[in-house]
Design a protein around this motif. Structure first.
Motif, PDB file in Angstrom:
ATOM      1  N   PHE A 190       0.847  -1.197   0.000  1.00 25.60           N
ATOM      2  CA  PHE A 190       0.000   0.000   0.000  1.00 25.60           C
ATOM      3  C   PHE A 190       0.882   1.248   0.000  1.00 25.60           C
ATOM      4  O   PHE A 190       1.871   1.320   0.730  1.00 25.60           O
ATOM      5  N   GLU A 191       0.511   2.215  -0.799  1.00 25.05           N
ATOM      6  CA  GLU A 191       1.210   3.488  -0.846  1.00 25.05           C
ATOM      7  C   GLU A 191       0.203   4.624  -0.889  1.00 25.05           C
ATOM      8  O   GLU A 191      -0.892   4.468  -1.445  1.00 25.05           O
ATOM      9  N   VAL A 192       0.583   5.754  -0.302  1.00 26.67           N
ATOM     10  CA  VAL A 192      -0.276   6.932  -0.321  1.00 26.67           C
ATOM     11  C   VAL A 192       0.127   7.813  -1.499  1.00 26.67           C
ATOM     12  O   VAL A 192       1.298   8.138  -1.671  1.00 26.67           O
ATOM     13  N   ASP A 193      -0.841   8.150  -2.325  1.00 22.64           N
ATOM     14  CA  ASP A 193      -0.605   8.975  -3.499  1.00 22.64           C
ATOM     15  C   ASP A 193      -1.502  10.210  -3.416  1.00 22.64           C
ATOM     16  O   ASP A 193      -2.491  10.229  -2.671  1.00 22.64           O
ATOM     17  N   SER A 194      -1.149  11.222  -4.153  1.00 26.70           N
ATOM     18  CA  SER A 194      -1.933  12.462  -4.149  1.00 26.70           C
ATOM     19  C   SER A 194      -2.268  12.881  -5.564  1.00 26.70           C
ATOM     20  O   SER A 194      -1.467  12.703  -6.490  1.00 26.70           O
ATOM     21  N   ARG A 195      -3.458  13.405  -5.725  1.00 25.71           N
ATOM     22  CA  ARG A 195      -3.904  13.902  -7.029  1.00 25.71           C
ATOM     23  C   ARG A 195      -4.955  14.986  -6.788  1.00 25.71           C
ATOM     24  O   ARG A 195      -5.911  14.771  -6.053  1.00 25.71           O
ATOM     25  N   HIS A 196      -4.714  16.145  -7.407  1.00 22.21           N
ATOM     26  CA  HIS A 196      -5.643  17.269  -7.260  1.00 22.21           C
ATOM     27  C   HIS A 196      -5.842  17.623  -5.787  1.00 22.21           C
ATOM     28  O   HIS A 196      -6.965  17.835  -5.326  1.00 22.21           O
TER      29      HIS A 196
END
Length: 325
Positions: free
Chosen positions: A44-50
């Motif tokens: 699991f990884e935390v990603d960011s978008r907008h």
């Protein structure tokens, strides 16, 4: 996905049980853990978008979350006398702090570090000597039983141009309480062993004994089914052909004569449509596809030890091979 095993009460009522659900959950967890131990990347990884954060999960991560949903209490209840796979024990131990962190199928961003930390603890423990030794012991037992099974099949194929393969499950009628709870009959291990010995004696000395080629049996136990046996029986296919009738004859002997009406049986030969590759019925020596199906079907009798192994006590056999005769 839930699987259900069908049991029968003595009055013929068919009972639907969740025991097979527990079995499937154990297999699901062990298979997932095997893949997890061979992997290195984060699940699991935390990603960011907008300006929004979300959790990115791998396919193995999806399997891990699915395993967290398993009812471990129900598994313990259904299999009180079993040794679980070391992979299952490892999962149970290190997943405890994170088992209730997500609801439904949603893992929150703030919980990702704790889940990944638990996974890394599993991987670290797996590198130590304890897990490796436990897995070797488990595989040694499975290998010994598998070797005996393969050797019998090899000798049967060499000795018979045709084999009639029969697969039967032998057990006992289950009981249904007033509150709808399913529970096994009170049949002791000693009684179950005596019943098995009488059945095998019937195979070796009964009306079709002169055509018997060999057999394989496995003892199992479940809370709702009690003691029960999975048995594969092989006859000379040049002398016998009616596998369904023969299976019924053996099953009725178990039910009426061996167990005095307390037992029930299930004939795989009578229900071939349930199996994609059955490995039962007439098997010609030259039919490679059918022989592979026979091997595949019998692998269950030994591979099951890699997930759940019934431990009735020291020096008590749960697996046996007879033949070739």
């Amino acid at each position: 996905m839930y699987r259900r095993a069908y049991l029968w009460a003595s009055d013929g009522t068919r009972l639907i049980t969740d025991q097979q659900t527990a079995t499937f959950a154990v297999k699901q967890i062990v298979d997932m853990m095997g893949k997890l131990m061979r992997s290195k990347a984060p699940l699991f990884e935390v990603d960011s978008r907008h300006q929004l954060s979300f959790v990115r999960r791998t396919t193995l991560g999806e399997a891990f979350l699915l395993s967290l949903k398993a009812d471990l209490g129900a598994i313990s209840k259904h299999f009180p006398a079993h040794r679980h796979s070391p992979y299952y024990t490892l999962f149970k131990r290190f997943s405890a702090p994170v088992r209730f962190l997500f609801s439904g199928n949603k893992l929150f961003v703030e919980d990702v570090p704790r889940v990944n930390a638990a996974i890394e603890k599993m991987r670290a423990f797996a590198k130590g000597p304890a897990l490796g030794g436990a897995m070797r012991n488990l595989r040694r037992c499975e290998h010994e039983n598998g070797k005996a099974s393969r050797e019998l099949l090899l000798r049967l194929r060499e000795g018979y141009s045709k084999l009639l393969a029969i697969r039967l499950d032998f057990g006992y009628y289950s009981n249904l309480s007033d509150k709808g709870r399913i529970f096994a009959q009170s049949v002791s291990l000693k009684e179950a062993q005596q019943h098995r010995d009488r059945l095998l004696s019937y195979l070796r000395r009964g009306p079709l004994s002169e055509h018997l080629a060999g057999y394989i049996w496995r003892l199992e136990y479940g809370l709702e089914k009690g003691h029960h046996y999975h048995v594969a029986i092989f006859y000379n296919g040049q002398a016998l052909a009616k596998d369904i009738s023969i299976a019924d004859m053996i099953g009725h002997y178990w039910r009426q004569t061996v167990t005095k009406g307390r037992g029930m049986f299930f004939s795989c030969n009578k229900n071939k449509e349930m199996y994609e590759r059955s490995g039962i019925g007439m098997v010609d020596r030259s039919d490679e596809e059918k022989w592979e199906a026979v091997h595949e079907a019998l692998r269950y009798l030994t591979k099951q030890d890699l997930y759940l192994r019934f431990r009735p006590g020291p020096r008590i056999r749960t697996f046996g091979v007879g033949g070739p005769y």
